[in-house]
Design a protein around this motif. Structure first.
Motif, PDB file in Angstrom:
ATOM      1  N   GLY A  78      -4.900   4.359  -7.581  1.00  0.00           N
ATOM      2  CA  GLY A  78      -6.109   3.430  -7.510  1.00  0.00           C
ATOM      3  C   GLY A  78      -5.719   2.379  -6.371  1.00  0.00           C
ATOM      4  N   SER A  79      -4.693   2.624  -5.549  1.00  0.00           N
ATOM      5  CA  SER A  79      -4.699   1.483  -4.464  1.00  0.00           C
ATOM      6  C   SER A  79      -4.117   0.243  -5.103  1.00  0.00           C
ATOM      7  N   LYS A  80      -3.545   0.228  -6.425  1.00  0.00           N
ATOM      8  CA  LYS A  80      -2.854  -1.126  -7.033  1.00  0.00           C
ATOM      9  C   LYS A  80      -1.716  -1.465  -6.457  1.00  0.00           C
ATOM     10  N   PRO A  81      -1.412  -2.519  -6.034  1.00  0.00           N
ATOM     11  CA  PRO A  81      -0.223  -3.048  -5.356  1.00  0.00           C
ATOM     12  C   PRO A  81       1.187  -2.462  -6.085  1.00  0.00           C
ATOM     13  N   LEU A  82       1.924  -1.907  -5.405  1.00  0.00           N
ATOM     14  CA  LEU A  82       3.040  -1.243  -5.932  1.00  0.00           C
ATOM     15  C   LEU A  82       4.057  -2.429  -6.224  1.00  0.00           C
ATOM     16  N   LEU A  83       4.822  -2.276  -7.386  1.00  0.00           N
ATOM     17  CA  LEU A  83       5.686  -3.396  -7.870  1.00  0.00           C
ATOM     18  C   LEU A  83       7.040  -2.658  -8.080  1.00  0.00           C
ATOM     19  N   LEU A  84       8.043  -2.615  -7.108  1.00  0.00           N
ATOM     20  CA  LEU A  84       9.476  -2.198  -6.986  1.00  0.00           C
ATOM     21  C   LEU A  84      10.200  -2.904  -8.316  1.00  0.00           C
ATOM     22  N   LEU A  85      10.802  -2.229  -9.156  1.00  0.00           N
ATOM     23  CA  LEU A  85      11.634  -2.959 -10.190  1.00  0.00           C
ATOM     24  C   LEU A  85      12.935  -2.408 -10.462  1.00  0.00           C
TER      25      LEU A  85
END
Length: 126
Positions: free
Chosen positions: A94-101
């Motif tokens: 859904g084109s939500k920002p990616l959050l690398l964890l």
């Protein structure tokens, strides 16, 4: 595509619906994280190896870890393909920002920052 990074213990403070959570650690994430956040697992692509972490943990020997991570993990990637894979994850969610964890709390000594530098994308730490 907007990309952020953070560490697992910071996740509960963030908007659960505001990000696509992306695992970039090979060490298993906390159980609560997997069950509550349905992360995308890219640990095989971006996670430091167990041997790498044992021999030169980032917080204990960054000077040894950084070049090793770059040469063993990042420099074997096809940049175009890696960027396309991240873009696909972004669009598919859904084109939500990616959050690398991962687990590291210190941005300056963490492979999340190196991923952005290598791929030429801006990654903002949360």
């Amino acid at each position: 595509m907007k990309v952020f990074s953070s560490y697992y213990d910071n996740v509960p403070k963030l908007d659960k619906n505001g990000y696509t959570f992306v695992r970039v650690s090979r060490k298993e994430p906390p159980e609560w994280f997997v069950s509550d956040y349905s992360p995308v697992d890219m640990s095989d692509t971006y996670g430091p190896t167990a041997a790498m972490l044992k021999e030169c943990h980032p917080l204990e020997d960054w000077a040894a870890f950084e070049p090793r991570y770059k040469s063993e993990i990042l420099e074997v990637l096809d940049k175009g393909k890696a960027l396309a894979e991240l873009e696909k994850v972004y669009v598919d969610n859904g084109s939500k920002p990616l959050l690398l964890l991962c687990y590291e709390t210190a941005e300056e000594n963490c492979h999340r920052r190196l991923i952005g530098e290598y791929l030429g994308i801006e990654i903002e730490e949360l």
